[in-house]
Write a protein that holds these residues in place. Structure first.
Motif, PDB file in Angstrom:
ATOM      1  N   TYR A  22       0.809  -1.226   0.000  1.00  0.00           N
ATOM      2  CA  TYR A  22       0.000   0.000   0.000  1.00  0.00           C
ATOM      3  C   TYR A  22       0.839   1.273   0.000  1.00  0.00           C
ATOM      4  CZ  TYR A  22      -4.209  -2.691   0.370  1.00  0.00           C
ATOM      5  OH  TYR A  22      -5.247  -3.550   0.076  1.00  0.00           O
ATOM      6  N   HIS A 147      -7.386   8.632   2.149  1.00  0.00           N
ATOM      7  CA  HIS A 147      -8.251   7.503   1.782  1.00  0.00           C
ATOM      8  C   HIS A 147      -9.223   7.962   0.695  1.00  0.00           C
ATOM      9  CE1 HIS A 147      -7.866   5.859   6.201  1.00  0.00           C
ATOM     10  NE2 HIS A 147      -6.722   5.872   5.544  1.00  0.00           N
ATOM     11  N   ALA A 151     -13.911   4.383  -1.210  1.00  0.00           N
ATOM     12  CA  ALA A 151     -13.423   3.193  -0.492  1.00  0.00           C
ATOM     13  C   ALA A 151     -13.855   3.265   0.971  1.00  0.00           C
ATOM     14  CB  ALA A 151     -11.907   3.103  -0.604  1.00  0.00           C
ATOM     15  N   LEU A 224      -6.522  -4.100  -6.456  1.00  0.00           N
ATOM     16  CA  LEU A 224      -6.125  -2.683  -6.488  1.00  0.00           C
ATOM     17  C   LEU A 224      -6.176  -2.086  -7.896  1.00  0.00           C
ATOM     18  CD1 LEU A 224      -3.231  -2.710  -3.855  1.00  0.00           C
ATOM     19  CD2 LEU A 224      -5.491  -1.659  -3.618  1.00  0.00           C
ATOM     20  N   ASN A 229      -8.453   3.036  -3.793  1.00  0.00           N
ATOM     21  CA  ASN A 229      -8.043   2.905  -2.394  1.00  0.00           C
ATOM     22  C   ASN A 229      -7.658   4.262  -1.804  1.00  0.00           C
ATOM     23  OD1 ASN A 229      -7.305   0.492  -0.464  1.00  0.00           O
ATOM     24  ND2 ASN A 229      -5.787   2.083  -0.151  1.00  0.00           N
TER      25      ASN A 229
END
Ligand code: SAM
Length: 240
Positions: A22, A147, A151, A224, A229
């Motif tokens: 991430y 964020h 999401a 992803l 995300n």
């Protein structure tokens, strides 16, 4: 809201984000793609964490950096890395709760302000965004990630996308569950904090996971590439 993830577990967090999917293969390359040429710039890093971005900025030839985080453990990690790196660049790292803006920073002194993955910890974006505009030079850039609102809506308890919500979750970032609290907010609330504080959006990205992830974790890669995300926003201070 302080999370132990960034205090008690600061060292573990620093180690993990060097190479996890991430941060290393999605967030950092996507945010770095929005940065202007860094050579010679005075940069402010908000929610600097353990200085992973600082290391990148120094490699790109910045002139000066100020790094702020409200976790003393994170600021201490930055200080000890600076001693190891022996950089000639002037770096000022200090503790400050960014909910209260930037009371120690002067007007119009930064070419670039970055804030990777920090603003969702603030209840109200306006005090900080007002100060970001104040400390930027005219035409300077503010580049941040957070964020993705779509999401985060998946963990909404209210079912009201437009209502700001305090969310409590356990994250396994460091290989064991740690409680984290953050704010979920709409895209309109984020863009209003930009436009109501003298800045304009010049670029927006929903991020791109690096191709290497297909080998590291094919399932995560598939997810992803099909689901947002994080969101990445580049803003500019309107020149007077
Ligand atoms: C997800 S980490 C990101 C760290 C760094 N920007 C990076 O990308 O590696 C979020 C950081 O924001 C800091 N933070 C959270 N809330 C804050 C606040 N109110 N004021 C200052 N820093 C804050 C945390 O301590 C943590 O270091």
């Amino acid at each position: 809201m302080k999370s132990p993830l960034y205090s008690n577990f600061a060292n573990q967090y620093d180690k993990v984000i060097q190479s996890n999917i991430y941060n290393a293969y999605l967030e950092r390359p996507s945010l770095q793609a929005l940065l202007p040429k860094l050579d010679g710039l005075n940069v402010l890093d908000l929610g600097c964490g353990s200085g992973v971005y600082l290391q990148y900025l120094l490699k790109q030839g910045i002139n000066q950096a100020t790094c702020i985080d409200y976790s003393l453990d994170m600021v201490n990690i930055v200080q000890s890395k600076l001693e190891q790196w022996e950089t000639k660049v002037q770096v000022n790292a200090y503790v400050q709760d960014l909910n209260s803006g930037l009371p120690s920073e002067s007007d119009s002194c930064f070419d670039l302000v970055i804030s990777p993955l920090m603003i969702h910890y603030l209840e109200d974006l306006n005090p900080l965004f007002r100060d970001v505009e104040r400390v930027l030079k005219p035409g300077g850039y503010f580049v941040f990630s957070t964020h993705h609102p779509f999401a985060d809506f998946e963990c909404s308890m209210s079912g009201d996308y437009f209502a700001r919500e305090r969310i409590q979750e356990e994250w396994n970032t460091i290989g064991e569950p740690v409680e984290v609290t953050f704010y979920r907010r709409s895209l309109s609330e984020i863009t209003a904090a930009i436009s109501q504080n003298g800045m304009v959006i010049t670029e927006l990205s929903e991020g791109k996971v690096s191709a290497e992830v297909e080998q590291i974790d094919p399932e995560r890669f598939e997810h992803l590439t099909k689901n947002p995300n994080f969101i990445f926003i580049k803003c500019q201070k309107i020149s007077e």
